[in-house]
Design an enzyme around this catalytic site. Structure first.
Site, mmCIF file in Angstrom:
data_model
loop_
_atom_site.group_PDB
_atom_site.id
_atom_site.type_symbol
_atom_site.label_atom_id
_atom_site.label_comp_id
_atom_site.label_asym_id
_atom_site.label_seq_id
_atom_site.Cartn_x
_atom_site.Cartn_y
_atom_site.Cartn_z
ATOM 1 N N LEU A 199 0.806 -1.222 0.000
ATOM 2 C CA LEU A 199 0.000 0.000 0.000
ATOM 3 C C LEU A 199 0.841 1.275 0.000
ATOM 4 O O LEU A 199 0.325 2.380 0.183
ATOM 5 C CB LEU A 199 -0.982 -0.036 1.177
ATOM 6 C CG LEU A 199 -1.862 -1.313 1.194
ATOM 7 C CD1 LEU A 199 -2.716 -1.359 2.446
ATOM 8 C CD2 LEU A 199 -2.717 -1.440 -0.049
ATOM 9 N N CYS A 200 2.157 1.130 -0.198
ATOM 10 C CA CYS A 200 3.040 2.303 -0.300
ATOM 11 C C CYS A 200 2.894 2.975 -1.662
ATOM 12 O O CYS A 200 2.769 2.296 -2.677
ATOM 13 C CB CYS A 200 4.503 1.869 -0.160
ATOM 14 S SG CYS A 200 5.102 1.956 1.529
ATOM 15 N N HIS A 201 2.976 4.293 -1.660
ATOM 16 C CA HIS A 201 2.951 5.062 -2.897
ATOM 17 C C HIS A 201 4.339 5.087 -3.519
ATOM 18 O O HIS A 201 5.331 5.207 -2.801
ATOM 19 C CB HIS A 201 2.537 6.513 -2.606
ATOM 20 C CG HIS A 201 1.158 6.636 -2.068
ATOM 21 N ND1 HIS A 201 0.862 6.400 -0.745
ATOM 22 C CD2 HIS A 201 -0.022 6.940 -2.664
ATOM 23 C CE1 HIS A 201 -0.441 6.565 -0.555
ATOM 24 N NE2 HIS A 201 -1.005 6.895 -1.691
ATOM 25 N N MET B 50 8.894 4.405 5.197
ATOM 26 C CA MET B 50 9.038 3.012 4.771
ATOM 27 C C MET B 50 10.275 2.809 3.911
ATOM 28 O O MET B 50 10.897 1.748 3.952
ATOM 29 C CB MET B 50 7.782 2.544 4.017
ATOM 30 C CG MET B 50 6.528 2.486 4.877
ATOM 31 S SD MET B 50 6.735 1.714 6.527
ATOM 32 C CE MET B 50 7.345 0.091 6.087
ATOM 33 N N ASP C 299 23.006 -12.610 4.984
ATOM 34 C CA ASP C 299 23.333 -13.566 3.921
ATOM 35 C C ASP C 299 24.834 -13.813 3.842
ATOM 36 O O ASP C 299 25.277 -14.951 3.699
ATOM 37 C CB ASP C 299 22.822 -12.993 2.588
ATOM 38 C CG ASP C 299 23.128 -13.905 1.407
ATOM 39 O OD1 ASP C 299 22.932 -15.134 1.540
ATOM 40 O OD2 ASP C 299 23.531 -13.397 0.347
#
Lengths: 157, 157, 157, 157, 157, 157
Positions: free
Chosen positions: E75-77, E111, E126
């Site tokens: 839902l991020c723009h 975000m 990793d």
């Protein structure tokens, strides 16, 4: 008679059917060269910045691009890369980029190696363009490949 | 004194802050050349396949790659491209690729134009490699740019 | 006289130059319908699974696809979406998908709304195909758009 | 009793475990149709532009989208496509899109074929929307599939 | 009363409409910490490999991930990032990751900063997992943000 | 003696060659925890919105991110995931995220499981940040893995 296998009989683009080809280990090596200036080479060598990230950034970009090859080149098959390496040689006023790609699959990895070289080169270009907007990438080419039905190929000369 | 703007004072990679730069219309044109054989050129010209998709495929690949530039080049900013065009010139044994990219934004579109050229060239390479594995991409370079603080730039000579 | 604006004078694909267009708020609404069976509708309604994720999954897929429109549709411009919504209506043996997309920019959001509908529909298709491989997506179309030089458009009839 | 395999016992979405399924050659064919106007068909046929890129652009978009299926459809498995083809039939006022996808793997390629059809159709939609904003995509459906545990399936009728 | 703005009145996910919000310069800073062993820290510091690429690789991964935020978070723009930086602090048996993101736009960059931290941390994970599979990422959080309607926010304490 | 396998003898990043490793079924489970407030938990539980999409959205984000792992983590190999699941446990003021990833391939799926946890957690973060900007993700870690040359590993304690 030779033909362009990526086109069907009417000249339309297609992703060639490789389902009947044998799974073999395939390796390809490609090279290219960014021609720039001695001033840029001094900066890249990091004469004053011993841990400069220039080459590491371009290397990562090349490795990641190899994994995106089938997204970039419309008729390339997605393949499970088993390794990719990108190394650089610094010359007086140029940087040579060499990439090696390897897979165990039904189709070759030439485009993965070439894509790694091209994108590593573009990344170098990006990082130096404020200093040398006139840099030129040359000699982007396949050096050798092995595995596959047609056997090994090494660039002549 | 010149410096690599993509590195901070300790040599670490960063995405440069462009928030203070003016929004202007910016255009960049880049070119490159795939050197191959006359036989390949005959096939690409489609001497026998009048509607062959070779150039259309490479053109689409180049346009789509321009839109992926900031995904491929680690320190490039995402920019809202307002147009991209890719055209080809067919010579006796080579294909010249020219791309133009345009934006209205805070940073230039040189890398978008260069990426379009490189990926269109790689796509040609892919489609002809069964016939000419020895093809070489050369002269991938910026031709001109306009807009932005530093004004216009045209490749000398 | 009408013409295909995505082609230049010689018929070659290009990303049209929108840099001269005004920035306005633009909205587009699209719809489509997946025709399936009453049995599938019962499962989707979750007669036995009151919190089943079917519609939520398709909604998220549609919203995320709207953001990928310019990656999927070769000549679409990347645009900064300011909102996307996807809603469903459950009928006896069909599911209607409606998507609305909004931006403030230089080009319309019709393709973003249509892409959201198509991918939400494909996602429903995927989730139900073990039960109904014969499902069909129909009536994927633009319902209305507003903003932009050509003014508002509402589907006739 | 039928059920939605993409949900677990509590109705939550999941990517189904295919690790126990046999690797077989799997093929799927899907079709769809863009209903537009005779005027658009004349432009697409390129009555005046014998080498217009419309169909080539939509074909490439469909092939590239097939390779992105598992990025678009949340619960689809990534699969190594061994071939994808997209062809068009031009009718009086509609364009039929047919895609075939093939893999050797543990899960089917229905969604890849359907995604190629949907995105090729959306791309046509994009290129003609200035002339016919009212175009509608219909009949997007699976035509046949072969390979896999459940054997072959051909659309009835 | 507080509410989850990403849901509509019926609890359905949506991408919130930001078209009415002012364009302001927005900055967010996030941090996180990978807890591992002193042995790993010695390797990362490159006691024996003075130019080891570990931190450069994680930094590039974090910067590139910030640019992918709207692809990862449903839902991020999509926003035009104007800068991203990622830096590390090496402690006795942990690595602190700090990311700063900046934009001029209609919605915040929290975000983007958090995604950069998380992916830089996963990349470190990793690279060290063969030596320390038990490493743990902790304290991934927003540190501060500025710009936007709600004014500045600094983590208490 | 231990070493960082993602670096070559000179400390340069590389994608390790896995072509000689056996294809085995590999499973990895990872967990993490978003620490927030009891108020947020009430909203997520949907005390007032019985079908709220919060967890479904985060679950889909996690599953889709697992499929993007090799795009996000520079030195990860692309692998054919055979299943991914993401589940949540709601506590008084925290949400535990657990992901399981499975493949049949030449390299492990630890990073896929960890990426699913991290991105599901970031998605929760995004949806609650208007209510609790101070939420913190903790304890992102591998829980167990099986398959592969080194045999099974279970987090001690």
């Amino acid at each position: 008679m030779s033909e362009l296998t990526h086109l069907d009989g009417e000249g339309r683009a297609r992703m060639v059917d490789v389902s009947g080809k044998a799974e073999t280990t395939r390796v390809a090596i490609a090279r290219g060269r960014l021609d720039t200036t001695a001033e840029v080479l001094a900066l890249v060598r990091g004469d004053e910045l011993p841990k400069a990230d220039v080459l590491a950034t371009a290397r990562i970009a090349g490795i990641m691009a190899a994994k995106k090859t089938s997204e970039l080149i419309p008729l390339c098959h997605p393949i499970p890369l088993s390794s990719v390496t990108v190394v650089f040689e610094l010359h007086e006023s140029s940087i040579v980029v060499e990439a090696a790609a390897k897979t165990r699959g039904q189709t070759g990895v030439e485009m993965e190696a070439l894509t790694a070289v091209a994108v590593a080169g573009l990344t170098l270009h990006d990082m130096i363009k404020a200093v040398d907007p006139a840099a030129v990438m040359n000699d982007v080419r396949l050096v050798s490949k092995s595995g596959g039905k047609h056997g090994d190929w090494v660039r002549p000369g």
